[in-house]
Design an enzyme around this catalytic site. Structure first.
Site, PDB file in Angstrom:
ATOM      1  N   THR A 405      37.150 -51.915  52.920  1.00 45.74           N
ATOM      2  CA  THR A 405      38.587 -52.019  53.160  1.00 45.74           C
ATOM      3  C   THR A 405      39.266 -53.168  52.394  1.00 45.74           C
ATOM      4  O   THR A 405      38.616 -54.011  51.793  1.00 45.74           O
ATOM      5  CB  THR A 405      38.843 -52.127  54.685  1.00 45.74           C
ATOM      6  OG1 THR A 405      38.156 -51.091  55.348  1.00 45.74           O
ATOM      7  CG2 THR A 405      40.283 -52.104  55.050  1.00 45.74           C
ATOM      8  N   GLU A 442      36.155 -41.616  55.926  1.00 43.75           N
ATOM      9  CA  GLU A 442      36.709 -42.172  57.177  1.00 43.75           C
ATOM     10  C   GLU A 442      36.200 -41.472  58.431  1.00 43.75           C
ATOM     11  O   GLU A 442      36.187 -42.058  59.520  1.00 43.75           O
ATOM     12  CB  GLU A 442      38.243 -42.082  57.126  1.00 43.75           C
ATOM     13  CG  GLU A 442      38.935 -43.271  57.761  1.00 43.75           C
ATOM     14  CD  GLU A 442      38.712 -44.534  56.973  1.00 43.75           C
ATOM     15  OE1 GLU A 442      38.209 -45.503  57.559  1.00 43.75           O
ATOM     16  OE2 GLU A 442      39.019 -44.583  55.763  1.00 43.75           O
ATOM     17  N   SER A 469      39.921 -46.901  64.429  1.00 46.66           N
ATOM     18  CA  SER A 469      39.812 -47.916  63.381  1.00 46.66           C
ATOM     19  C   SER A 469      39.722 -49.301  64.017  1.00 46.66           C
ATOM     20  O   SER A 469      40.046 -49.490  65.185  1.00 46.66           O
ATOM     21  CB  SER A 469      41.065 -47.841  62.505  1.00 46.66           C
ATOM     22  OG  SER A 469      41.106 -48.907  61.608  1.00 46.66           O
ATOM     23  N   SER A 470      39.277 -50.259  63.195  1.00 47.37           N
ATOM     24  CA  SER A 470      39.337 -51.669  63.605  1.00 47.37           C
ATOM     25  C   SER A 470      40.393 -52.419  62.816  1.00 47.37           C
ATOM     26  O   SER A 470      40.548 -53.633  62.983  1.00 47.37           O
ATOM     27  CB  SER A 470      37.991 -52.348  63.355  1.00 47.37           C
ATOM     28  OG  SER A 470      36.994 -51.731  64.105  1.00 47.37           O
ATOM     29  N   GLY A 490      36.628 -55.546  56.630  1.00 48.23           N
ATOM     30  CA  GLY A 490      35.388 -56.001  57.270  1.00 48.23           C
ATOM     31  C   GLY A 490      34.846 -55.108  58.364  1.00 48.23           C
ATOM     32  O   GLY A 490      34.120 -55.591  59.235  1.00 48.23           O
TER      33      GLY A 490
HETATM   34  N1  GLY Z   1      37.234 -47.942  58.106  1.00 49.81           N
HETATM   35  C1  GLY Z   1      37.539 -49.230  58.567  1.00 49.81           C
HETATM   36  C2  GLY Z   1      38.407 -49.208  59.763  1.00 49.81           C
HETATM   37  O1  GLY Z   1      39.247 -48.340  59.854  1.00 49.81           O
HETATM   38  O2  GLY Z   1      38.279 -50.018  60.630  1.00 49.81           O
END
Ligand code: GLY
Length: 584
Positions: A405, A442, A469-470, A490
């Site tokens: 990311t 994703e 997501s984070s 991250g």
């Molecule tokens: N793929 C990283 C997130 O969406 O947290």
């Protein structure tokens, strides 16, 4: 609850090795190999961009200098990042935008997250015996590709807040793609360490490896005419030229004809893709308001839960060098992650008790669990029982999120603020490439298992759903005005990186250069992750004495931050990556 005011140990653990806090503000970021972690603070009067690559930041800054809005600059930054940092984000991925509009004084959040194809089922990541696939068996190939959202997000944001002609915003990336750019050391290292996975597909292999099969070296002039063509098509035809027509055809063919791990993305998925405006998730913390992205991101809720619990303790008095601060932060994060694992998912598909999870009474009760003086035992770290608008319950999911990311922040001359986190998920995404850009993986952000203990998992795969997501693009508000814009890449460590930076800025008074560079300590699931080769190592023994298992390793955040005040702008880029802050 009684405020805690335990005495600080009086030891300086967390300043960068050999550099005082004051020096940190004035020093250009040194090589990571030195073990130093300091970031240059850049100041500006009117506008600024902080992003993960100098060419992307420069493209955005030029748009701002030419009178463009923060949203105009966002499009230039994103399209250049997709070229020069292709492993992290791009046209084939998704993004979340947190936007402060200086005219209306409102924060709006736009969800450009990928969606699961309509042909996907909850069993997408189970093998024929019903067992979850191994992570990379799921990632590499079309199975993991969700409908990309970034192009529609750019279009939607530009429709609302753009000032410059849409077409002109693609010119910087198109020119770089045609003329070539120098492969950065970070990209070269990542290609070299990827090897076989990147060689699985011809288009990807041809782009990232020389004719002799050797990975591209740092400094190689890399041209991407296919990407230039794609940009030119989108510049002329807008987002519809991406979601229908030859680009969409090529995306679908690439996904569906990717061998044994082929996916089920269709032309209808692309044609029907929509960006969603979501209600911003804001929590009061020590007289400030911390605002970010709600579900399908777990970012702002988890950060809000951490801050809501920690507000019951005097972190300022404890100080950043005190193991007691890190006990509280680490265990607050574990409790937030326990709730996240059970409750957080796409609210369009599953009811989520967002209000209950952020309720101060609920968080006050959760904070009481932190009242002891030792690390919480694993049995004590369970999800809580927040107030629901209506009854429901879920099993605990299991999603694997590895670091990936990109995050950037932009402030324009009118005071509009962009805080955007953008991704193709894993480094190099699904490893599939078409039209000069990589396609995301994703969908592996969903839980691979569908049920837990007989209960459905909130974050299971469902057709049309957005994976949890984070990503935590954040804007902190003070007295109704933006004070700080920040975020990081991250994987699931994003939440800890951003929460730590917020606490460092708000409780410990550290400036932007210090908060993006300070050593990381993160605890999601019990073991305490400490950033190797930094001052964090000095906390290893004290944290072990508190009962934690400690793990030392690389913690590759990519924090980018801009602080806003009446005196102007101060920005900084994480010295762990290649980014810069630039402004005037
Ligand atoms: N793929 C990283 C997130 O969406 O947290």
């Amino acid at each position: 609850m009684t405020k805690r005011t335990l005495a600080a140990l009086g030891l300086v653990f967390l300043t960068a090795t050999g550099a005082s806090a004051q020096q940190a503000s004035d020093t250009v970021a040194p090589e990571r190999a030195t073990g130093l972690a300091v970031a240059k603070v850049v100041t500006a009067k009117t506008h600024m961009v902080a992003a993960a690559h100098p060419l992307a930041a420069a493209a955005g800054e030029k748009i701002l200098a030419d009178g463009g809005s923060a949203i105009d600059a966002m499009i230039a930054v994103q399209t250049v990042l997709g070229l020069v940092e292709p492993q992290s984000s791009g046209l084939g991925g998704g993004a979340f935008l947190v936007y402060y509009d200086a005219g209306t004084k409102r924060i709006t959040t736009l969800d450009g997250r990928e969606t699961a194809p309509m042909e996907a089922t909850p069993k997408l990541f189970l093998d024929e015996t019903g067992q979850p696939l191994k992570f990379f068996d799921a990632v590499v190939g079309g199975r993991s590709v969700g409908t990309p959202g970034t192009v529609m997000l750019m279009q939607e944001a530009h429709n609302r807040w753009g000032r410059k002609d849409w077409k002109s915003l693609f010119a910087p990336a198109e020119t770089l793609a045609r003329d070539g750019f120098a492969v950065s050391p970070r990209l070269a290292t990542l290609i070299a360490t990827e090897g076989d996975k990147l060689k699985a597909f011809e288009a990807t292999s041809t782009y990232f490896f020389g004719a002799d099969g050797a990975p591209l070296k740092a400094g190689t002039l890399l041209k991407n005419p296919a990407y230039a063509e794609t940009l030119s098509t989108i510049a002329a035809g807008g987002a519809p030229a991406f979601y229908t027509g030859p680009i969409a055809d090529a995306i679908v063919d690439t996904v569906r004809m990717s061998g044994k791990n082929a996916g089920v993305l269709s032309l209808a998925d692309l044609a029907n893709y929509r960006v969603e405006e979501r209600r911003p998730v804001c929590i009061d913390y020590r007289a400030l308001e911390v605002c970010g992205m709600g579900p399908p991101s777990s970012g702002a809720v988890a950060i809000g839960q951490m801050l809501g619990m920690l507000e019951n303790f005097d972190l300022k008095a404890l100080g950043k060098d005190n193991p007691e601060s890190w006990r509280l932060i680490g265990d607050a994060q574990r409790l937030a992650f326990a709730d996240r694992e059970r409750y957080l998912a796409d609210t369009d598909f599953v009811p989520i008790p967002v209000k209950g999870l952020l309720d101060k009474t609920y968080l006050g009760e959760r904070a009481k669990l932190l009242d002891g003086d030792k690390a919480l035992g694993n049995d004590a770290v369970t999800s809580g029982k927040p107030e629901w608008d209506h009854a429901f319950n879920f099993g605990r999911g299991a999603a694997i999120e590895l670091p990936s990311t990109s995050h950037f922040v932009i402030v324009d001359k009118d005071g509009n603020v962009v805080s955007m986190t953008t991704t193709i998920e894993n480094g190099f995404g699904s490893r599939l490439m078409t039209g000069g850009f990589l396609l995301n993986n994703e969908l592996t952000d969903f839980s691979f298992k569908t049920h837990d203990d007989g209960m459905p998992v909130a974050n299971r795969v469902e057709p049309g759903k957005r994976p949890r997501s984070s990503m935590s693009p954040t804007i902190v508000m003070k007295d109704g005005k933006p004070l700080l814009a920040i975020g990081s890449p991250g994987g699931s460590q994003i939440i800890g990186y951003v929460a730590q930076a917020l606490i460092a800025h708000i409780d410990w008074g550290m400036d932007v250069g210090e908060i993006v560079a300070m050593p990381h300590l993160i605890n999601r699931f019990g073991p305490y992750d400490l950033e190797a080769g930094t001052g964090a190592e000095k906390l290893a023994e004290p944290l072990k004495a508190l009962g934690y298992e400690v793990k030392m390793g690389e913690m590759n955040s990519g924090l980018h931050a801009i602080a806003l005040s009446a005196d102007g702008l101060k920005g900084a880029a994480d010295p762990r990556r290649e980014g810069v802050a630039v402004g005037k």
